[in-house]
Design an enzyme around this catalytic site. Structure first.
Site, PDB file in Angstrom:
ATOM      1  N   LYS A  39       0.817  -1.208   0.000  1.00  0.00           N
ATOM      2  CA  LYS A  39       0.000   0.000   0.000  1.00  0.00           C
ATOM      3  C   LYS A  39       0.858   1.269   0.000  1.00  0.00           C
ATOM      4  O   LYS A  39       2.010   1.286   0.431  1.00  0.00           O
ATOM      5  CB  LYS A  39      -0.941   0.002   1.208  1.00  0.00           C
ATOM      6  CG  LYS A  39      -2.120  -0.975   1.118  1.00  0.00           C
ATOM      7  CD  LYS A  39      -3.163  -0.503   0.123  1.00  0.00           C
ATOM      8  CE  LYS A  39      -4.372  -1.419  -0.002  1.00  0.00           C
ATOM      9  NZ  LYS A  39      -5.316  -1.288   1.096  1.00  0.00           N
TER      10      LYS A  39
ATOM     11  N   ARG B  28      -4.183 -10.178   3.412  1.00  0.00           N
ATOM     12  CA  ARG B  28      -4.331 -10.163   1.952  1.00  0.00           C
ATOM     13  C   ARG B  28      -2.964  -9.823   1.366  1.00  0.00           C
ATOM     14  O   ARG B  28      -2.401  -8.775   1.700  1.00  0.00           O
ATOM     15  CB  ARG B  28      -5.382  -9.135   1.558  1.00  0.00           C
ATOM     16  CG  ARG B  28      -5.770  -9.109   0.096  1.00  0.00           C
ATOM     17  CD  ARG B  28      -6.963  -8.175  -0.109  1.00  0.00           C
ATOM     18  NE  ARG B  28      -7.429  -8.199  -1.501  1.00  0.00           N
ATOM     19  CZ  ARG B  28      -7.034  -7.342  -2.434  1.00  0.00           C
ATOM     20  NH1 ARG B  28      -6.165  -6.383  -2.132  1.00  0.00           N
ATOM     21  NH2 ARG B  28      -7.495  -7.434  -3.663  1.00  0.00           N
TER      22      ARG B  28
END
Length: 326
Positions: free
Chosen positions: A263, A297
C-alpha cells in the site's frame, strides 16, 4: 496446494516450550506486561465447507487482479494464461484462499457492470475447476457477487461498506462469507484530503454498523470479517495509525482482515517505490498479526505465509512451560 492445517513454509517442529502446532496463530491481547498472549476462540468460515479455527491460525489470501490498471501489477497478469499461472504460484506458495477483482479500488476509467462480470465470472470458474480452495470476489456490486457465487466463489470482499443494497442478500442467499471494509466516500472516488474527528473511533463505529447490517441479512458472525480499509480515504499517517491500532478492531469480536500489502502508506513511511515494498509489507503483516488480525491479503503469498507461520510460532509460546505465570 497445502492442506489448510499444514504450514507451507517448512518451519519445522516447534520446540517443547512452544504450543504451536504448525498453523498460524489466533487473536492476541496483552498480559499487562506488554507481552502478546492468545485470547478467545475465533472461527472463520469462508463459505460452506471451509471452516477454520483461527485461534491458532492466520489465513493468507492471494491477490489476483483481472484488471489492466491495478495499482500493483499494472496489468502484468491481464493475459488469462498469466493470470492462471499467478494463481498456481499463489496456491503453491501457501495461499489459503484466492481473491479475484475485476475493477481496481482507486480512480480510473469506468468499468461497467457487464465488463466486470466478463472479467470476474470466467476467472472464478477457471479457478474453481483447478484448485480446491475458497475463492473470494473483490467487488462492490451485488450482481457481480451473485453471479460469482453461482459459479463457485464463497466470499464477498466489498470495499464499499455494503453500499449496494443487493450485496448482502446475495451473500446470505449463497451462504457466502463477507468482508466489511471502511471507506470514507466510496470506491473509485478521489479523496485527497480526508478528515475525521477521531479516525480510529470512526472506523470502528462504521464497521460495527456494517457488522450489524450483515447480521440482519442473516450472515453468521463466523462469516463476517472486518477491514479498516488502509489507504481508502485515509492519509498515510491515518493508515499507519489504524494498523498500529488493529487491536481496536479485534475488540469488535469478529475476525480482523488486513489489507496492507504494497500500500501507498508503506511507501510514504519508507520512501520505497511500488516495486520495493516487499519487506515493508512483511512488517505490516507481522504487526497486524501481533495485534490480533487473523486474515492477511497478500501479493507476495510466499512471504505472507512465512510471516504468518513465524508469528504463529512466536505467539503460541507457552509461558507457563518456561516458568512464567500467565
Amino acid at each position: 496446494g497445502p492442506h489448510p492445517a499444514e504450514p507451507a513454509s517448512g518451519l519445522g517442529d516447534p520446540p517443547e516450550w512452544c504450543t504451536w502446532s504448525g498453523a498460524p496463530a489466533g487473536p492476541v491481547g496483552t498480559d499487562g506486561r506488554g507481552a502478546a498472549c492468545t485470547v478467545d476462540l475465533v472461527i472463520v468460515e469462508l463459505g460452506s465447507g471451509h471452516r477454520y479455527d483461527c485461534t491458532t491460525r492466520t489465513l493468507v489470501m492471494g491477490i489476483l487482479n483481472r484488471t489492466p490498471d491495478s495499482f500493483w501489477d499494472r496489468g502484468r497478469y491481464w493475459d488469462f494464461d498469466d493470470f492462471l499461472r499467478l494463481a498456481e504460484r499463489h496456491v503453491h506458495d501457501g495461499a489459503d484462499f484466492l481473491d479475484v477483482g475485476g475493477s481496481k479500488a482507486g480512480p480510473g476509467p469506468e468499468v461497467t457492470e457487464a465488463e466486470e462480470l466478463g472479467r470476474v465470472v470466467p476467472a472464478v470458474e477457471a479457478l474453481r475447476s483447478r484448485f480446491d480452495l475458497p475463492i473470494s470476489v473483490d467487488t462492490f456490486r451485488g450482481r457481480v457477487a451473485d453471479e460469482a457465487f453461482a459459479v463457485g466463489a464463497s466470499v464477498g470482499n466489498d470495499i464499499s461498506g455494503f453500499a449496494d443494497p443487493t450485496f448482502l442478500p446475495a451473500c446470505a442467499r449463497h451462504g457466502a462469507a463477507v468482508v466489511a471494509t471502511h471507506v470514507r466516500i466510496g470506491p473509485r472516488i478521489p479523496d485527497p484530503t480526508p478528515t475525521y474527528g477521531d479516525v480510529v473511533v470512526e472506523v470502528r463505529e462504521f464497521l460495527a454498523a456494517r457488522v450489524e447490517m450483515a447480521r440482519e441479512a442473516g450472515i453468521p458472525d463466523e462469516r463476517i470479517m472486518v477491514d479498516a480499509g488502509l489507504d481508502l480515504g485515509k492519509t498515510p499517517a491515518m493508515s499507519a495509525l489504524l494498523l498500529r491500532r488493529t487491536d481496536d478492531l479485534v475488540a469488535l469480536g469478529l475476525p480482523v482482515f488486513l489489507s496492507a500489502s504494497n500500500k501507498g502508506f508503506l511507501g510514504n513511511l519508507t520512501g520505497d517505490g511500488i516495486d520495493e515494498r516487499v519487506e515493508p509489507s512483511w512488517a505490516a503483516h507481522a504487526l497486524g498479526i501481533a495485534l490480533g488480525c487473523r486474515i492477511i491479503r497478500a501479493h507476495d503469498v510466499r512471504g505472507g505465509r512465512r510471516v504468518a507461520d513465524t508469528m504463529a510460532a512466536v505467539l503460541a509460546v507457552d509461558a507457563e512451560a518456561i516458568g512464567v505465570p500467565r
